[in-house]
Design an enzyme around this catalytic site. Sequence first.
Site, PDB file in Angstrom:
ATOM      1  N   CYS A 212       0.817  -1.218   0.000  1.00  0.00           N
ATOM      2  CA  CYS A 212       0.000   0.000   0.000  1.00  0.00           C
ATOM      3  C   CYS A 212       0.847   1.263   0.000  1.00  0.00           C
ATOM      4  CB  CYS A 212      -0.899   0.032   1.230  1.00  0.00           C
ATOM      5  SG  CYS A 212      -1.777  -1.494   1.567  1.00  0.00           S
TER       6      CYS A 212
ATOM      7  N   HIS B  69      -1.290   6.312   2.833  1.00  0.00           N
ATOM      8  CA  HIS B  69      -1.132   4.988   3.453  1.00  0.00           C
ATOM      9  C   HIS B  69      -2.065   4.730   4.632  1.00  0.00           C
ATOM     10  CE1 HIS B  69       1.123   1.865   5.942  1.00  0.00           C
ATOM     11  NE2 HIS B  69       0.471   1.260   4.997  1.00  0.00           N
TER      12      HIS B  69
HETATM   13 CA   LIG Z   1      -3.093  -2.252  -0.580  1.00  0.00          CA
END
Ligand SMILES: [Ca+2]
Length: 478
Positions: free
Chosen positions: A81, A138
Amino acid sequence: MPMNRRDFLRKIGVGAACAFAAATMPHAIAATRPNVVFIAVDDLRPELGAYGKTHMVTPHMDRLAREGRVFARHYVPAPSCGPSRYALLTGMYPTPAHPVTYHNSAFQMYEQSIGPLSLQQHFQNNGYHTTLIGKVSHTPDGYRGGQNIREDREQNPPEAPGWNVLDTPAGQWNDAWSAFFAYAFGETRTPGESPPVEMADVGDRGYPDAHLADAAIEHLVRRSAGEEPFFLAVGFYKPHLPFNAPQQYWDLYDRDAIDISDVDPYVRTGGEFFGNYGHEARDTEDDDYVRKLRHGYYAATSYVDAQIGRVLEAVDNLGLDENTIVVLWGDHGYHLGELGYWGKHTLHEYALRAPLIVRTPNMPHRGAATDALVSTVDIYPTLAELCGLSVPDHLDGTSFAPILEDPSAETVDRVFGGWNGGTQHTIRTDQYRLIQRNGDVQLYDHHQDPGERQCVADEHPGVRARLVEKLEAFVGRP
Ligand SMILES: [Ca+2]
């Protein structure tokens, strides 16, 4: 069935006076520059109806695909991510010169004040109103601590600059991290103990993504009545682990019919998958359990599809569709047992290939997919070009606007990826993927082997040498 703007506002409960004001000032007419609605989906494989996977129930993403352009070969620069989203919002490949960008801590570059002009900052500087809802950078609310608690926000500023508004509801889970790992009835994950799937007899708002859609719709209503063009980013949490969804979405699939023939059950690897969740003392050699895991992933995908559908419906019913670019982006792919792996942290096609669907007003050849190679780093220059903004010098990507005009166009002939602090790298061309890891070189021929099961580095020394040279030039760049 599209409805008119006034009826839509009434349906979603916007008061009559506000509805009237909004209805008399449709933004689509006032603005000359297009708006952007950017939809990020966490850990979404290109296993969708729109990608030819007819066993999936994803009608809303499929509709967007029919109205826009499916990128069949969109690759992310890192299979996690943080670095993938950092690349999205900076338009830059992660780089060995800043190895932190190959970790989930990538956004620390902004904490160190060495992050470049972000995508949303560029739009903001050019008169756009910018909004973040959910997981776009994030953390699940865009704040450094990810706590979504108002009192903490002075200590926890946004992870990346350039948002006018960050507005992530946490519902009954109280804070954004608890919502991100939500179980039904306000429960959250206990690391290492909670199950990797949950089927609860609850409505859509029994899990957080429906609340994110509510917030997105509310902001669309507000922005559609405003004067400025807007950039609205909404980042949904599912189908990221845990694979939780209301029962009605599980009921869309017959578990016995779920194909697991491409699962390699003999290995059980995947730190996030097996380390962070409890697995009933059963393992992935148990076909019933493997089907249950995939069933959960599919249910969570259909659940998030329904929430995406609500946002798309609002765009259209508010009359924004004529002047709004819609982007649907997956932050990376996912192994559901293929190549003996559960999770995302590899440099294989399963982890790096992710959905990308773009719909623009006045797009020719709607519904025609493209096989052109594109990277997530290409999104920043593309949106800048489409909205008449300058293209900043720091960008690594190439605008794929020509592909939106003509699906047979090509803009780049190679894309890159990396992982693990910058110790592993990959290059993908039309035919090949080469992975370099700890001195080891793997080469896969996608014309023969789309699943990357057979390394052919020894059979094709010329291809290997050519791609190693290109990859090392990329890795060694300043
Ligand atoms: Ca992800």
